[in-house]
Design a protein around this motif. Structure first.
Motif, short mmCIF file in Angstrom:
data_model
loop_
_atom_site.label_atom_id
_atom_site.label_comp_id
_atom_site.label_asym_id
_atom_site.label_seq_id
_atom_site.Cartn_x
_atom_site.Cartn_y
_atom_site.Cartn_z
N VAL A 149 0.85 -1.19 0.00
CA VAL A 149 0.00 0.00 0.00
C VAL A 149 0.88 1.24 0.00
O VAL A 149 1.72 1.41 0.89
CB VAL A 149 -0.93 0.01 1.24
CG1 VAL A 149 -1.82 1.26 1.22
CG2 VAL A 149 -1.78 -1.25 1.29
N ASN A 151 0.92 5.72 -0.98
CA ASN A 151 0.04 6.89 -0.90
C ASN A 151 -0.81 7.05 -2.14
O ASN A 151 -1.99 7.40 -2.07
CB ASN A 151 0.85 8.17 -0.66
CG ASN A 151 1.41 8.24 0.75
OD1 ASN A 151 0.84 7.66 1.67
ND2 ASN A 151 2.52 8.94 0.93
N VAL A 154 -2.30 1.24 -4.83
CA VAL A 154 -2.21 -0.02 -4.09
C VAL A 154 -1.79 -1.10 -5.08
O VAL A 154 -2.33 -1.19 -6.19
CB VAL A 154 -3.57 -0.38 -3.45
CG1 VAL A 154 -3.51 -1.77 -2.82
CG2 VAL A 154 -3.95 0.65 -2.40
N LYS A 168 -5.00 5.92 -6.67
CA LYS A 168 -5.82 6.60 -5.66
C LYS A 168 -7.16 7.04 -6.24
O LYS A 168 -8.21 6.90 -5.59
CB LYS A 168 -5.05 7.82 -5.14
CG LYS A 168 -5.66 8.44 -3.89
CD LYS A 168 -5.42 7.58 -2.67
CE LYS A 168 -5.89 8.26 -1.39
NZ LYS A 168 -5.72 7.38 -0.22
N GLN A 171 -9.86 4.39 -6.33
CA GLN A 171 -10.25 3.77 -5.06
C GLN A 171 -11.46 4.51 -4.49
O GLN A 171 -11.58 5.73 -4.61
CB GLN A 171 -9.10 3.85 -4.06
CG GLN A 171 -7.83 3.14 -4.49
CD GLN A 171 -6.66 3.45 -3.57
OE1 GLN A 171 -6.84 3.81 -2.41
NE2 GLN A 171 -5.45 3.31 -4.08
N LYS A 174 -13.57 5.64 1.04
CA LYS A 174 -13.65 4.97 2.34
C LYS A 174 -12.84 3.67 2.38
O LYS A 174 -12.74 3.04 3.43
CB LYS A 174 -15.11 4.65 2.67
CG LYS A 174 -15.99 5.89 2.85
CD LYS A 174 -17.43 5.49 3.10
CE LYS A 174 -18.35 6.70 3.16
NZ LYS A 174 -19.77 6.32 3.32
N ASP A 175 -12.28 3.25 1.25
CA ASP A 175 -11.50 2.01 1.21
C ASP A 175 -10.28 2.11 2.13
O ASP A 175 -9.56 3.12 2.11
CB ASP A 175 -11.02 1.71 -0.21
CG ASP A 175 -12.10 1.08 -1.07
OD1 ASP A 175 -13.05 0.51 -0.50
OD2 ASP A 175 -11.99 1.15 -2.31
N ARG A 176 -10.04 1.06 2.88
CA ARG A 176 -8.83 0.96 3.70
C ARG A 176 -8.19 -0.39 3.41
O ARG A 176 -8.83 -1.43 3.58
CB ARG A 176 -9.16 1.09 5.19
CG ARG A 176 -9.74 2.45 5.58
CD ARG A 176 -8.71 3.57 5.42
NE ARG A 176 -9.25 4.87 5.77
CZ ARG A 176 -9.82 5.70 4.92
NH1 ARG A 176 -9.93 5.34 3.64
NH2 ARG A 176 -10.28 6.87 5.30
N TYR A 177 -6.94 -0.39 2.98
CA TYR A 177 -6.29 -1.62 2.54
C TYR A 177 -5.19 -2.04 3.52
O TYR A 177 -4.44 -1.20 4.03
CB TYR A 177 -5.68 -1.44 1.15
CG TYR A 177 -6.68 -1.03 0.09
CD1 TYR A 177 -7.50 -1.98 -0.50
CD2 TYR A 177 -6.80 0.29 -0.32
CE1 TYR A 177 -8.43 -1.62 -1.47
CE2 TYR A 177 -7.71 0.66 -1.30
CZ TYR A 177 -8.52 -0.31 -1.86
OH TYR A 177 -9.43 0.06 -2.82
N ARG A 178 -5.11 -3.34 3.74
CA ARG A 178 -4.02 -3.92 4.53
C ARG A 178 -3.43 -5.09 3.77
O ARG A 178 -4.14 -5.78 3.03
CB ARG A 178 -4.52 -4.38 5.89
CG ARG A 178 -4.91 -3.26 6.84
CD ARG A 178 -5.42 -3.80 8.16
NE ARG A 178 -6.60 -4.63 7.97
CZ ARG A 178 -7.24 -5.26 8.95
NH1 ARG A 178 -6.79 -5.18 10.19
NH2 ARG A 178 -8.31 -5.99 8.70
N ASP A 181 -5.21 -8.50 2.35
CA ASP A 181 -6.65 -8.37 2.05
C ASP A 181 -6.92 -8.80 0.61
O ASP A 181 -6.11 -8.54 -0.28
CB ASP A 181 -7.12 -6.91 2.21
CG ASP A 181 -7.19 -6.47 3.66
OD1 ASP A 181 -7.09 -7.34 4.53
OD2 ASP A 181 -7.34 -5.26 3.90
N GLU A 271 -18.64 0.03 0.24
CA GLU A 271 -18.47 0.82 1.47
C GLU A 271 -19.72 1.63 1.79
O GLU A 271 -19.67 2.84 2.06
CB GLU A 271 -17.23 1.74 1.36
CG GLU A 271 -15.92 1.01 1.10
CD GLU A 271 -15.47 0.16 2.27
OE1 GLU A 271 -16.05 0.30 3.36
OE2 GLU A 271 -14.57 -0.66 2.09
#
Length: 417
Positions: A149, A151, A154, A168, A171, A174-178, A181, A271
């Motif tokens: 991930v 800035n 992704v 970006k 995306q 509200k997407d949050r990536y780890r 996933d 989301e």
């Protein structure tokens, strides 16, 4: 390096890269013929026999025997009688000589170059196959595992560990990536950058929402219901116009599902994006009414020539028509393909004043910003709270205070007369 080692190492590499046998054979022959042309200038009179399984390679040079004094002695496919008899002493003029060429005859450097060329050819073919694979998948949903991930984008890996990117701008906010996933997205486009395929995915594209509906609603997949148009504010709101080709099927009900069962999974994937499903119609007035849902329109004036429509609503319906941050009216305008202007209907409507009449006191760019969110008249602006104006427009608080002061003063002066 002998031929068997070269071929076996190449075959193993090609197999690892999922290159089929005929393609592998063609690449091998092309590389060896290139070596021949570099050494002898032509490969026309050479035969190449390959056995990839055994790692065998045979290269045969075919030439016709001519007299030592013949003018043709220097032709690529001719050999003098004296040279031929060094190979077989009983050769005669007119016979054909097939001489086997060993890989070592090309020299060590040429063999190493051939190995590097073979590997590079496989890598180039792998890139081409990857490009073609994803070019055919543009507009389709795929899954990938988050690998890194950054800035601005992704990085995902597909099942074959090919790299996929979600910039970006593609995306959902509200997407949050780890890392680790599993993410679903639609293939937006495939580019070649510095010789390498670059695969761009999107979760904000209308095509992503369309594919999700196809997956969840069998009637859409089967062609009984058509999606006419999709407009989105990713992660916030979307409007989907649908049409049924079967009078027995309610397109909106089919898309939403029993107690929202079908649309809920789509909303979660996006989301919690608020999705309005609208029954498409060729009746423009009815289509506009449905597009502005949940607001109820009192009346409207359509100017098809200029692509604008003026809608008149009761005071309590204005905020519903405009929506949070102006989203509802913006999406409705995109859905019907016309600019929608919202006017507040009241008993004193005729006494209202258009903002253009305040151009000597309010700057044009401020008026344009208010018009952008559907406020064309003084009373329509005064009907909206200061907090709403701050949230929906790009105007500073001080500017809004000035505008409200000017407008109120106008009506107060009229009341005092």
């Amino acid at each position: 390096m002998n031929s068997s080692v070269l071929i076996e190492s190449f075959a193993e590499f090609a197999k690892f890269k999922n290159i089929d046998r005929p393609t592998m054979m063609r690449i091998l022959e092309d590389v060896f013929r290139t070596m021949i042309r570099k050494k002898w200038g032509t490969d026309e009179n050479f035969d190449i026999i390959l056995n990839v399984e055994k790692g065998d390679l045979e290269i045969w040079r075919n030439r016709e025997i001519v007299d030592d004094n013949s003018e043709d002695i220097w032709d690529h496919d001719k050999i003098s009688l004296s040279e031929a008899r060094k190979i077989e002493p009983d050769f005669e003029v007119g016979e054909e000589v097939s001489e086997e060429i060993q890989l070592e005859d090309f020299g060590r450097r040429a063999v190493l170059t051939a190995r590097q060329t073979l590997i590079q050819r496989i890598k180039d073919m792998e890139k081409e196959l990857l490009f073609q694979k994803y070019k055919d998948l543009v507009g389709e949903i795929i899954s990938g595992e988050v690998y890194q991930v950054w800035n601005r984008e992704v990085l995902l890996l597909d099942q074959e560990e090919n790299e996929l990117l979600i910039p970006k701008g593609e995306q959902i906010p509200k997407d949050r990536y780890r890392k680790g996933d599993v993410v679903r997205a639609v293939v937006q486009r495939v580019e070649i950058v510095n010789g390498n395929p670059k695969i761009i995915l999107s979760r904000t594209s209308p095509a992503f929402l369309e594919r999700l509906f196809e997956n969840e609603v069998p009637e859409i997949f089967d062609g009984l219901i058509a999606i006419k148009k999709i407009v989105r504010e990713p992660g916030e709101r979307a409007k989907v116009a649908v049409e049924s080709f079967d009078d027995r099927i309610d397109p909106v009900g089919a898309c939403v599902g029993m107690k929202g069962s079908r649309i809920h999974s789509i909303v979660r994937e996006l989301e919690n994006e608020n999705i309005d499903v609208i029954n498409y119609t060729d009746n423009l007035e009815l289509y506009i009414q449905r597009a502005l849902s949940p607001a109820k329109i009192s009346s409207m004036k359509i100017d098809e020539e200029n692509g604008r429509v003026s809608v008149f609503l009761k005071p309590d319906q204005v905020s519903l028509a405009i929506g949070k941050g102006g989203q509802n009216i913006k999406l409705a305008s995109k859905l019907v393909g016309m600019e929608i202007d919202v006017f507040r209907e009241s008993e004193t409507y005729e006494e209202d004043i258009t903002l253009d009449e305040f151009s000597d006191e309010i700057e044009d760019w401020v008026i344009a910003e208010l018009r952008r969110i559907g406020l064309d008249t003084a009373k329509s602006v005064l009907a909206v709270t200061k907090e709403d104006l701050l949230r929906r427009t790009e105007l500073e608080e001080e500017t809004i205070d000035d505008v409200l002061s000017i407008l109120r003063e106008e009506f107060e002066s009229e009341d005092n007369q």
